[in-house]
Design a protein around this motif. Structure first.
Motif, PDB file in Angstrom:
ATOM      1  N   ALA C 205       0.812  -1.548  -0.143  1.00 22.21           N
ATOM      2  CA  ALA C 205       0.354   0.012  -0.594  1.00 22.21           C
ATOM      3  C   ALA C 205       0.706   1.423   0.163  1.00 22.21           C
ATOM      4  CB  ALA C 205      -1.314  -0.222   1.367  1.00 22.21           C
ATOM      5  N   THR C 206       1.974   1.174   0.944  1.00 27.30           N
ATOM      6  CA  THR C 206       2.704   2.391   0.096  1.00 27.30           C
ATOM      7  C   THR C 206       3.322   2.295  -0.630  1.00 27.30           C
ATOM      8  OG1 THR C 206       4.273   1.475   1.821  1.00 27.30           O
ATOM      9  CG2 THR C 206       3.017   2.014   3.063  1.00 27.30           C
ATOM     10  N   ARG C 207       3.699   1.828  -1.272  1.00 27.25           N
ATOM     11  CA  ARG C 207       4.140   1.953  -2.451  1.00 27.25           C
ATOM     12  C   ARG C 207       3.232   2.282  -3.517  1.00 27.25           C
ATOM     13  NH1 ARG C 207       7.885   1.908  -0.124  1.00 27.25           N
ATOM     14  NH2 ARG C 207       9.824   0.741  -0.444  1.00 27.25           N
ATOM     15  N   LEU C 208       1.779   2.509  -3.070  1.00 28.18           N
ATOM     16  CA  LEU C 208       0.916   2.543  -4.381  1.00 28.18           C
ATOM     17  C   LEU C 208       0.263   4.067  -3.764  1.00 28.18           C
ATOM     18  CD1 LEU C 208      -0.748  -0.270  -4.692  1.00 28.18           C
ATOM     19  CD2 LEU C 208       0.352   0.880  -5.901  1.00 28.18           C
ATOM     20  N   SER C 209       1.036   4.538  -2.418  1.00 29.74           N
ATOM     21  CA  SER C 209       0.365   6.344  -2.124  1.00 29.74           C
ATOM     22  C   SER C 209       1.354   7.433  -2.440  1.00 29.74           C
ATOM     23  CB  SER C 209       0.372   5.909  -0.537  1.00 29.74           C
ATOM     24  OG  SER C 209      -0.983   4.749  -0.275  1.00 29.74           O
ATOM     25  N   GLN C 241       9.766   6.689  -0.788  1.00 24.57           N
ATOM     26  CA  GLN C 241      10.206   6.088  -1.798  1.00 24.57           C
ATOM     27  C   GLN C 241       9.378   6.192  -2.444  1.00 24.57           C
ATOM     28  OE1 GLN C 241      12.171   2.353  -2.114  1.00 24.57           O
ATOM     29  NE2 GLN C 241      12.692   2.285   1.042  1.00 24.57           N
ATOM     30  N   GLU C 242       9.463   6.407  -4.357  1.00 22.44           N
ATOM     31  CA  GLU C 242       8.890   6.354  -5.735  1.00 22.44           C
ATOM     32  C   GLU C 242       7.002   5.510  -4.649  1.00 22.44           C
ATOM     33  OE1 GLU C 242       7.896   8.541  -7.995  1.00 22.44           O
ATOM     34  OE2 GLU C 242       8.587   9.271  -7.449  1.00 22.44           O
ATOM     35  N   PRO C 243       5.834   6.250  -5.042  1.00 27.36           N
ATOM     36  CA  PRO C 243       5.533   7.412  -5.498  1.00 27.36           C
ATOM     37  C   PRO C 243       5.140   8.472  -4.718  1.00 27.36           C
ATOM     38  CG  PRO C 243       3.609   6.087  -5.529  1.00 27.36           C
ATOM     39  CD  PRO C 243       4.986   5.007  -5.230  1.00 27.36           C
ATOM     40  N   THR C 244       5.773   7.542  -2.560  1.00 29.71           N
ATOM     41  CA  THR C 244       5.130   8.915  -1.660  1.00 29.71           C
ATOM     42  C   THR C 244       6.491   9.711  -2.037  1.00 29.71           C
ATOM     43  OG1 THR C 244       5.523   6.833  -0.844  1.00 29.71           O
ATOM     44  CG2 THR C 244       5.069   8.596   0.432  1.00 29.71           C
ATOM     45  N   ARG C 245       5.888  10.845  -2.034  1.00 29.93           N
ATOM     46  CA  ARG C 245       6.804  12.292  -1.567  1.00 29.93           C
ATOM     47  C   ARG C 245       6.453  13.219  -0.653  1.00 29.93           C
ATOM     48  NH1 ARG C 245       3.310  14.740  -7.002  1.00 29.93           N
ATOM     49  NH2 ARG C 245       2.076  12.839  -6.647  1.00 29.93           N
ATOM     50  N   LEU C 246       5.113  12.517   0.326  1.00 28.74           N
ATOM     51  CA  LEU C 246       4.851  12.716   1.629  1.00 28.74           C
ATOM     52  C   LEU C 246       4.638  12.221   3.081  1.00 28.74           C
ATOM     53  CD1 LEU C 246       4.288  15.878   3.281  1.00 28.74           C
ATOM     54  CD2 LEU C 246       2.251  15.946   2.559  1.00 28.74           C
ATOM     55  N   LEU C 247       6.231  11.825   3.976  1.00 31.93           N
ATOM     56  CA  LEU C 247       5.436  11.864   4.880  1.00 31.93           C
ATOM     57  C   LEU C 247       5.303  11.930   5.943  1.00 31.93           C
ATOM     58  CD1 LEU C 247       5.840   8.176   6.344  1.00 31.93           C
ATOM     59  CD2 LEU C 247       8.663   8.939   5.846  1.00 31.93           C
ATOM     60  N   ILE C 248       4.285  11.793   6.561  1.00 33.77           N
ATOM     61  CA  ILE C 248       3.649  12.408   8.063  1.00 33.77           C
ATOM     62  C   ILE C 248       4.186  11.452   9.375  1.00 33.77           C
ATOM     63  CG2 ILE C 248       2.455  13.801   9.259  1.00 33.77           C
ATOM     64  CD1 ILE C 248       2.122  15.328   6.958  1.00 33.77           C
ATOM     65  N   ILE C 249       5.472  11.349   9.917  1.00 34.29           N
ATOM     66  CA  ILE C 249       5.170  10.988  11.110  1.00 34.29           C
ATOM     67  C   ILE C 249       4.521  11.377  12.718  1.00 34.29           C
ATOM     68  CG2 ILE C 249       7.048   9.900  13.195  1.00 34.29           C
ATOM     69  CD1 ILE C 249       8.838   9.966  10.763  1.00 34.29           C
ATOM     70  N   LYS C 250       3.378  10.894  13.127  1.00 29.23           N
ATOM     71  CA  LYS C 250       2.660  11.949  13.604  1.00 29.23           C
ATOM     72  C   LYS C 250       3.127  11.412  15.868  1.00 29.23           C
ATOM     73  CE  LYS C 250      -1.156  10.444  13.013  1.00 29.23           C
ATOM     74  NZ  LYS C 250      -2.562  10.137  12.989  1.00 29.23           N
ATOM     75  N   TYR C 259       8.588  14.826   6.282  1.00 29.04           N
ATOM     76  CA  TYR C 259       9.183  14.344   5.454  1.00 29.04           C
ATOM     77  C   TYR C 259       9.116  14.434   3.332  1.00 29.04           C
ATOM     78  CZ  TYR C 259      12.568  12.490   8.645  1.00 29.04           C
ATOM     79  OH  TYR C 259      13.511  11.993   9.577  1.00 29.04           O
ATOM     80  N   TYR C 260       9.624  14.818   2.827  1.00 27.13           N
ATOM     81  CA  TYR C 260       9.422  15.402   1.170  1.00 27.13           C
ATOM     82  C   TYR C 260      10.826  15.422   0.686  1.00 27.13           C
ATOM     83  CZ  TYR C 260      10.692  20.150   2.685  1.00 27.13           C
ATOM     84  OH  TYR C 260      11.874  20.970   2.932  1.00 27.13           O
ATOM     85  N   PRO C 261      10.150  14.458  -1.021  1.00 27.76           N
ATOM     86  CA  PRO C 261      11.551  14.480  -1.532  1.00 27.76           C
ATOM     87  C   PRO C 261      12.844  15.402  -1.623  1.00 27.76           C
ATOM     88  CG  PRO C 261       9.431  14.266  -2.867  1.00 27.76           C
ATOM     89  CD  PRO C 261       8.962  14.280  -1.464  1.00 27.76           C
ATOM     90  N   GLY C 262      12.901  16.589  -0.802  1.00 28.36           N
ATOM     91  CA  GLY C 262      13.498  17.539  -0.794  1.00 28.36           C
ATOM     92  C   GLY C 262      13.800  17.998   0.648  1.00 28.36           C
ATOM     93  N   GLY C 263      13.069  17.474   2.189  1.00 24.49           N
ATOM     94  CA  GLY C 263      14.031  17.943   2.573  1.00 24.49           C
ATOM     95  C   GLY C 263      12.862  17.128   4.386  1.00 24.49           C
ATOM     96  N   ASP C 264      13.121  18.240   5.316  1.00 13.09           N
ATOM     97  CA  ASP C 264      12.355  17.677   6.576  1.00 13.09           C
ATOM     98  C   ASP C 264      12.055  18.365   7.811  1.00 13.09           C
ATOM     99  OD1 ASP C 264      14.836  16.552   7.374  1.00 13.09           O
ATOM    100  OD2 ASP C 264      13.257  16.303   9.607  1.00 13.09           O
TER     101      ASP C 264
END
Lengths: 350, 350, 350, 350
Positions: C205-209, C241-250, C259-264
């Protein structure tokens, strides 16, 4: 007068036993046995298998047919070539298969694949989602059961739903119509969800049965209910209760111990060189029922059963190795006995 | 002599009924009822729910306690706050909960969420993987059942395994120890795998019960077995058979029709303005058992049951709305009747 | 240019995102929350419950509607009064429920019964045979998903079949049509057959999000696959990782790590006096998606999410306590901040 | 340069393909085939069965071993004599069985019982609670997969849990470590809970596979997702997508249609007199993989596969009838062809 006094028995509903067209309906599994072609070889070593019909109640039906007893069958097979084989075979030996259902929802006809040796060959049994356990109470006909003198129940038919309910219903119909119930314990712990559940249903079933046949390990199923089954007398104390009028404890090489309301007796076996460890019990049950149906004394019925058991295990197959009356006569003669004759009057229990 | 002749009953095992510490053990579900706060409002409209303990046998236990009857319970709740609530409540009203198991394998305590109106409010029932149906034969104690005069069975406890086997085992223990069995049919078709399976087990259960209570729709469960239940007499013909000595057909606004070995009678209801359609049957059963336990005549016991039912449905709750003896006395007085007194001698049936 | 560059995104199939009629379709469970009427009281003590609609994706849909975002829903409820309540409520707040199925085969609408207190109140959840997990791939419409800019997936929808397959199919349709996928991990171990199965599907699922939101405990679901999630950087290494472009750790009281491709960057929370521990995450997700849809910077979107979370937990309810834009403005002002405005050009990430 | 350019492939993790000790790991079922002893006879008529190891991926492993390819196996058998036979056989032909689990919780090794005839013999398959479908993600070793150049997946391994998750996990490990994935569709509708679920997982699996092999009926599994598979070009349009670089559409008597990123070609079959309809596909897959592993051109690899298929169906058994290199050479010579040699440089696709 004989034990069950067939001609005189007046049933609550339906016609007198003596006038019924079917002698015994066997209820439970009918499946395929695959016997290793080579003896004393492991599954890895054997090259292939011989094909037979098997399953305890099917074997008993085959035993009855060899003795010209009118036998019917209630059960279920899968809607495929192996199911058709089982059905074809039972028809070919003259078993009435009107009560044999064919199920097409993914069940499979029970299959036992076995090595060949006299002592503890490995048997691999395919019974996941077995066709026979798909027998449904809707499949049970009160009229069909009312047409038979005896209903032979394999206890394994109680191990899972809906076969469990179908079997209980058949037993209720039998009691309602005066059809005698013979219960072959046939207890295989692995088939049950719990030992306690097995105890509940075996307790119910024995309280509905006229005849109960099993071995000591099988009778111990009730121990979880606090019932002592440590010796024959204890087993008899519990199992020989109304309406049960005949209890047979099979004891392997020691023969059998028979209890009836008025007493008990023990009988030994006929020693033979066994080819395989299975088949003896089913052969015994078939000849015993033959004896009961033909007014043989209980003692003679048990002797006949022991002879049939001995003949069966000395052969390489099972359902096909059930003896005819002529073979039983010959066997008994060779053991200095003769084929028993019907009793008259009250001399049964002895 | 009274119907069940408590003091004189000599049981096979265990002590005489009169000396047993528990009057009635109720077996089956105990759960949570959530009643809509507002009347005549749909689930979409209501703001919230009041919380009560419910479930037919739990309601009967509550009814018995209000009448100072020594009541026990056999059942199971989930290992969570709602399970603890049910257990706490039963303890708080004095029910002996030694037979109430707590199960932690993902089951949930039965939950009924209901709208409030006198006629056909919608009730949404959460019983998928219900805790009470997880009751296992291992949980059933023969000694505990031997300590009670009566075992009250809710038929729903037979609807699924392993509760089914636990219930059958409890009934077998009761028969073995002379504990009287009262079966409240409580048949809910949706709980069963098939109508045929329901018929099989209800048939078995009625053949093990001394008292059978139900309504015409419930008794019709046996029709798949070819049993005619189209009128009261037909129902009685089948259901009033050994060992059943008391059959009560509940007929809603028409009251009830009572059959016993020597005859039958009908009784009407006390008309009241109902707040809800449930609770009447459980209140009736509780007071009926009170009457039986206290040597009231059958007629008086049924009158008491009808009064309790009327009081219960005129209130907004169920388990908490069971009447006390004082409330029953007051209600009967307001209807120009008085609280019945024990009978003596043979005047029971009438 | 903004993170997802809505107006410019050219999808493989279907119309450009900016022209799609639905902003966010939430997929997963919608159920009933019953909140204890009294605070700090156990289930045994409380008198009753207040009724609300709940379930993470339903709460997010409610949060989005309060902010005037065009929201749809894909899920399933039971064919009963509680199912209708859920459906009625979602309709009443303007959620498009064309994708909400009603199932009548014995499933029940998910139900959460909860005590009320700020820290660790007990919650009893009824999800055995839950309606939402009955969502079937046949229920998923490619056209419906193609009409939305974003598909918000609750990870719990992957925990069992057929909802698992329906969810995977919805995600495949979303990828085929350029609909952005936001995955809220929503991992509840008890819902899954094994931790290993959970790992397999969360990995898929994460590899599709495009967007993945969760807390550290949830991200640890992949540890059985040998993936290190011991700190934020490790989590990001795998999850961004592709295609994930935005990761939010609560991170609870510590705020969140983005986290996003260019930084955090990290952001703290707005401290408030909590009435209950739930609702914060769903309020956060709703406002975050609002920010993304309205071209707010990532930093501003996260601030908005934190404000919404603070407002929600300070109130006694959950879905009904989601803040409006005016309430967010007022809250931010009282914290010396103002409601963010859209960015222009490339200033997004910071 | 060859299609997969083994020596040059640089994997994300693990060692270069050329240095890996295993050539192909086959994943999926390994079971027992029982072939009727007599030809053109129904199950009722045959006397018995010959015993072989079967199951598509086991057959492919056997085919690979005959060609001296280093083959491993990931799967599961039952803890009984038939399970041991399967394991013994694979070991005896040199298959690495470190990944073959033995399960003892009631599962049974897959069993196929078949009549013998060239066209549509009946096959009865025992796969209720099949051992191979009990393969668990816990059984999958990333290191083992990293040691192989190719992972051959039988699509049937995706049909039920936990084998489904184990297979997906193995595929994820393969992608992570640069192990090439070859998917043999092996789609059997009866094994799946719904066609829609099958579509979801086959879609996921093809998107993870380098090589996809199937026939037109199998490729149609995606039609419930709205994907057109009515002709070869339509199939290729969907199935030949990243990362799939080789698509083989098997067309029975018409041969096969091969698609690769740069083009496509068709190849006919070698006509022979068939003894049975099975085995051709597995023989084909084995020789095809041999070709790929040995730098044969795609055309030559397909020719080799067709020759192996022809040889296999002309024999009476399946796993044991896979041809050696010498037998392939001899067969090709008799058809005026010679055994292909490795290509060099960029001449692969044609």
């Amino acid at each position: 007068m004989t034990l069950f006094a067939w001609p005189d028995t007046q049933t609550v509903k339906g016609q007198p036993l003596a006038q019924r067209p079917i002698d015994v309906i066997c209820l439970g599994r009918a499946g395929v046995d695959l016997y290793a072609r080579e003896d004393h070889a492991s599954f890895t070593e054997v090259s292939g298998f011989e094909k037979f019909v098997g399953g305890s109640p099917a074997n008993i039906a085959a035993a009855l047919r060899k003795l010209d007893v009118a036998a019917g069958f209630i059960g279920a097979v899968s809607d495929d070539g192996l199911g058709r084989y089982v059905s074809d075979y039972l028809n070919s030996i003259g078993v009435d298969t009107r009560g044999l259902e064919t199920i097409d929802n993914g069940v499979r006809t029970s299959l036992a694949v076995t090595e060949m040796s006299a002592d503890s060959p490995e048997v691999v049994i395919y019974r996941n989602n077995a066709a026979d356990l798909g027998l449904h109470p809707r499949d049970i006909s009160a009229e069909y059961i009312a047409d038979s003198k005896i209903l032979l129940i394999s206890g394994t038919a109680l191990c899972a739903s809906p076969s469990r309910e179908a079997t209980l219903l058949a037993m209720q119909y039998a009691r309602d119509h005066g059809t005698l119930i013979a219960l072959d314990m046939d207890y295989r712990a692995y088939s049950w969800e719990s030992p306690e559940a097995a105890a509940v249903y075996y307790h119910l079933a024995t309280r509905l049965s006229d005849v109960v046949i099993g071995n000591q390990e099988e009778f111990a199923v009730l121990e979880s209910m606090g019932i002592n089954t440590s010796d024959d007398a204890s087993i008899a104390e519990h199992y020989l209760q109304e309406p049960t009028r005949l209890l047979i404890i099979k004891k392997g090489h020691e023969g059998s111990h028979v209890y009836y309301p008025g007493g008990d007796f023990e009988k030994g076996i006929f020693p033979v060189i066994a080819q395989k460890p299975f088949g003896a019990g089913d052969a015994f049950a078939g000849s015993l029922l033959y004896g009961i149906l033909n007014d043989l004394s209980l003692q003679d019925s048990v002797i006949l059963g022991s002879a049939a058991a001995a003949i069966n295990v000395s052969r390489r197959t099972c359902s096909e190795a059930m003896p005819t009356k002529a073979e039983l006569e010959s066997f008994l003669q060779s053991h200095n006995q003769h084929f028993p004759t019907p009793i008259s009057g009250d001399e049964n229990a002895g």
